[in-house]
Structure formats: structure tokens, C-alpha cells
Scaffold this motif. Structure first.
Motif, PDB file in Angstrom:
ATOM      1  N   GLY A 288      17.718  -0.502  29.093  1.00 41.27           N
ATOM      2  CA  GLY A 288      18.225   0.719  29.219  1.00 41.27           C
ATOM      3  C   GLY A 288      18.655   1.422  30.391  1.00 41.27           C
ATOM      4  O   GLY A 288      18.414   0.828  31.403  1.00 41.27           O
ATOM      5  N   LEU A 289      19.496   2.345  30.141  1.00 43.77           N
ATOM      6  CA  LEU A 289      19.696   3.408  31.334  1.00 43.77           C
ATOM      7  C   LEU A 289      19.377   4.884  30.883  1.00 43.77           C
ATOM      8  O   LEU A 289      19.501   5.229  29.936  1.00 43.77           O
ATOM      9  CB  LEU A 289      21.330   3.253  31.483  1.00 43.77           C
ATOM     10  CG  LEU A 289      21.856   2.108  32.421  1.00 43.77           C
ATOM     11  CD1 LEU A 289      23.345   2.527  32.560  1.00 43.77           C
ATOM     12  CD2 LEU A 289      21.181   2.216  33.858  1.00 43.77           C
ATOM     13  N   TRP A 290      18.364   5.239  31.815  1.00 43.99           N
ATOM     14  CA  TRP A 290      17.833   6.758  31.718  1.00 43.99           C
ATOM     15  C   TRP A 290      18.745   7.586  32.545  1.00 43.99           C
ATOM     16  O   TRP A 290      18.779   7.335  33.768  1.00 43.99           O
ATOM     17  CB  TRP A 290      16.418   6.667  32.049  1.00 43.99           C
ATOM     18  CG  TRP A 290      15.928   5.826  31.016  1.00 43.99           C
ATOM     19  CD1 TRP A 290      15.347   4.317  31.239  1.00 43.99           C
ATOM     20  CD2 TRP A 290      15.003   6.452  29.891  1.00 43.99           C
ATOM     21  NE1 TRP A 290      14.641   4.037  30.002  1.00 43.99           N
ATOM     22  CE2 TRP A 290      14.615   5.175  29.288  1.00 43.99           C
ATOM     23  CE3 TRP A 290      15.063   7.568  28.957  1.00 43.99           C
ATOM     24  CZ2 TRP A 290      13.837   5.188  28.034  1.00 43.99           C
ATOM     25  CZ3 TRP A 290      14.330   7.541  27.863  1.00 43.99           C
ATOM     26  CH2 TRP A 290      13.769   6.385  27.160  1.00 43.99           C
ATOM     27  N   ASP A 291      18.938   8.815  32.116  1.00 48.79           N
ATOM     28  CA  ASP A 291      19.399   9.844  33.022  1.00 48.79           C
ATOM     29  C   ASP A 291      18.520  11.224  32.808  1.00 48.79           C
ATOM     30  O   ASP A 291      18.760  11.823  31.767  1.00 48.79           O
ATOM     31  CB  ASP A 291      20.761  10.441  32.679  1.00 48.79           C
ATOM     32  CG  ASP A 291      21.305  11.116  33.581  1.00 48.79           C
ATOM     33  OD1 ASP A 291      20.957  11.251  34.771  1.00 48.79           O
ATOM     34  OD2 ASP A 291      22.332  12.101  33.334  1.00 48.79           O
ATOM     35  N   GLN A 292      17.638  11.479  33.552  1.00 48.04           N
ATOM     36  CA  GLN A 292      16.718  12.717  33.749  1.00 48.04           C
ATOM     37  C   GLN A 292      16.111  12.585  32.125  1.00 48.04           C
ATOM     38  O   GLN A 292      16.011  13.531  31.472  1.00 48.04           O
ATOM     39  CB  GLN A 292      17.461  13.584  33.830  1.00 48.04           C
ATOM     40  CG  GLN A 292      17.945  13.964  35.364  1.00 48.04           C
ATOM     41  CD  GLN A 292      18.833  14.887  35.420  1.00 48.04           C
ATOM     42  OE1 GLN A 292      19.148  16.189  34.499  1.00 48.04           O
ATOM     43  NE2 GLN A 292      19.713  15.006  36.572  1.00 48.04           N
ATOM     44  N   GLY A 293      15.370  11.364  31.796  1.00 45.35           N
ATOM     45  CA  GLY A 293      14.626  11.536  30.925  1.00 45.35           C
ATOM     46  C   GLY A 293      15.403  11.018  29.332  1.00 45.35           C
ATOM     47  O   GLY A 293      14.909  11.197  28.294  1.00 45.35           O
ATOM     48  N   ALA A 294      16.792  11.258  29.407  1.00 45.80           N
ATOM     49  CA  ALA A 294      17.508  10.744  28.254  1.00 45.80           C
ATOM     50  C   ALA A 294      17.895   9.251  28.354  1.00 45.80           C
ATOM     51  O   ALA A 294      18.517   8.880  29.376  1.00 45.80           O
ATOM     52  CB  ALA A 294      18.582  11.689  28.359  1.00 45.80           C
ATOM     53  N   LEU A 295      17.868   8.736  27.082  1.00 45.29           N
ATOM     54  CA  LEU A 295      18.382   7.226  27.362  1.00 45.29           C
ATOM     55  C   LEU A 295      19.818   7.348  27.004  1.00 45.29           C
ATOM     56  O   LEU A 295      20.162   7.862  25.944  1.00 45.29           O
ATOM     57  CB  LEU A 295      17.793   6.468  26.052  1.00 45.29           C
ATOM     58  CG  LEU A 295      17.967   4.883  26.132  1.00 45.29           C
ATOM     59  CD1 LEU A 295      17.489   4.231  27.366  1.00 45.29           C
ATOM     60  CD2 LEU A 295      17.681   4.326  24.623  1.00 45.29           C
ATOM     61  N   VAL A 296      20.755   6.750  27.993  1.00 48.29           N
ATOM     62  CA  VAL A 296      22.054   6.917  27.995  1.00 48.29           C
ATOM     63  C   VAL A 296      22.784   5.681  27.622  1.00 48.29           C
ATOM     64  O   VAL A 296      24.121   5.551  27.585  1.00 48.29           O
ATOM     65  CB  VAL A 296      22.803   7.710  29.119  1.00 48.29           C
ATOM     66  CG1 VAL A 296      21.969   9.277  28.930  1.00 48.29           C
ATOM     67  CG2 VAL A 296      22.289   7.137  30.483  1.00 48.29           C
TER      68      VAL A 296
END
Ligand SMILES: CC(C)(COP(=O)(O)OP(=O)(O)OC[C@H]1O[C@@H](n2cnc3c(N)ncnc32)[C@H](O)[C@@H]1OP(=O)(O)O)[C@@H](O)C(=O)NCCC(=O)NCCS
Length: 167
Positions: free
Chosen positions: A46-54
Motif C-alpha cells: 500500500g501507499l499511505w498519505d498521512q493516515g489515508a490509504l491512497v
């Protein structure tokens, strides 16, 4: 942006939300939920951006009809980048990072050929592999050897988990 190779059961709702947002139907979300619940998944990144899975990519084992092999062949997919993050190179980055980490002898997928050719996939037909009897589906079927010769002697119809074929 954080690349994650250890998604857990607790990440299910995040994955589900991302897949329902990026794909036009809930097919991919339901497929992934089934593979995760039955512990069929071989790898997930996965790729996370500030707690969101993007970003999310999944791999599950496939076999080749009537071929007995110990080689680990994985089917890549689904792959998704959150709508708000598309077109910024993240899909490619996730794929490149992911392909470095995943443990397999070969990988196959059904997808946009231009996109996947850039990261090393070739038409699966080059290796004598087919997805179905449908010419269009076979044209979008791609394969990559993780080491040269990994697919030698392994031609035929690739068989995914039954949920990949469900309505
Ligand atoms: C397909 C997807 C994962 C691409 O992710 P992305 O972050 O938008 O892609 P990138 O910005 O990394 O693009 C990488 C390259 O692929 C190309 N590309 C992106 N989406 C593409 C598509 N649908 N078809 C063909 N090429 C595509 C881009 O033009 C770019 O080319 P460039 O390197 O020459 O600039 C994303 O758009 C997505 O999640 N779509 C919805 C779900 C889906 O269809 N998944 C199936 C993937 S087969």
C-alpha cells in the motif's frame, strides 16, 4: 507518502474504501475481501498519505491448467490509486516498489498494456500463456519473469481463484 509491505487484517476497511472509490463497481472490493478472508492473498502493498490509504496492489497465486510446477506464479491485481492522486506517477511508483519486494518466480496480470509494459511486463502470449478464449482479454494479458527462464515450459491457460470469474 509511505510505502507499506505489511498491510494487516485491520486495514480491510481502508482497502475496501479505496477499491469502492476507484473502480466503477464493487467487484474488486468484494474480490479482495473474499481473498483476504480466506487468506488466499500472497502479498499486498500500500501507499499511505498521512493516515489515508491512497494506493493498493494485491497478488494472489495462480496455476496453469494441467501443468504441475513448484514455481510461484502470482496474479497481480487489483491495483488502485485514489482518484485524487491519479496522474502524478504514484501508480508507477507503487508498482516499481512493489515488484522489488514481492516474492515470486513470475507475475501475470490483466490490464492496460501501455502502463505495464513500462515496468517490464510483456504480452503473456510471448510465453504461451492465455487468460481465456476471448481474444480481447488475451490481448490485455501480460506476464513478467522475475528471473530469466522462470516461465520456460509453463505454457497454457492461467487459472485464477474462482472469485476472479464471478459476476
Ligand atoms: C491505473 C492507475 C493505477 C494508474 O495510476 P496513476 O497513479 O494514475 O498512474 P501514473 O501517474 O503512475 O502513470 C504512469 C504512466 O501510466 C500511464 N497511465 C496511467 N493510467 C493509465 C491507463 N488507465 N491506461 C494507460 N496508461 C495509463 C500514464 O499516462 C503514465 O505515463 P507516463 O509515464 O508516460 O507519464 C490508476 O489510474 C487507477 O487506480 N485507476 C482506477 C483503477 C484501475 O483501473 N485499475 C486497473 C489498473 S490496470
Amino acid at each position: 507518502m509511505r510505502f507499506d509491505t505489511s498491510l494487516s487484517a485491520e486495514d480491510g476497511p481502508n482497502i475496501d474504501h479505496l477499491l469502492r472509490t476507484t473502480y466503477p463497481t464493487d467487484f474488486e472490493a468484494r474480490l479482495v475481501e473474499s481473498l483476504r478472508t480466506r487468506r488466499v492473498m500472497a502479498a499486498e502493498h500500500g501507499l499511505w498519505d498521512q493516515g489515508a490509504l491512497v494506493g493498493y496492489v494485491a497478488y494472489s497465486p495462480v496455476s496453469i491448467k494441467d501443468v504441475d510446477t513448484k514455481r510461484q506464479i502470482l496474479g497481480l491485481g487489483p491495483l488502485a490509486i485514489h482518484n485524487d492522486y491519479q496522474g502524478e506517477g504514484l501508480g508507477r511508483r507503487l508498482l516499481e516498489e512493489s515488484l522489488k519486494e514481492v516474492e515470486a518466480d513470475a507475475i501475470v496480470l490483466l490490464g492496460h498494456t501501455d502502463f505495464y509494459e513500462r515496468v517490464g511486463f510483456r504480452p503473456a502470449a510471448d510465453f504461451g500463456l492465455t487468460f481465456s478464449d476471448d481474444r480481447e482479454q488475451n490481448a490485455a494479458f501480460m506476464a513478467m519473469e522475475c528471473w530469466q527462464g522462470a516461465l520456460e515450459g509453463l505454457s497454457g491457460r492461467v487459472v485464477y481463484d474462482t472469485k476472479f470469474y464471478a459476476d
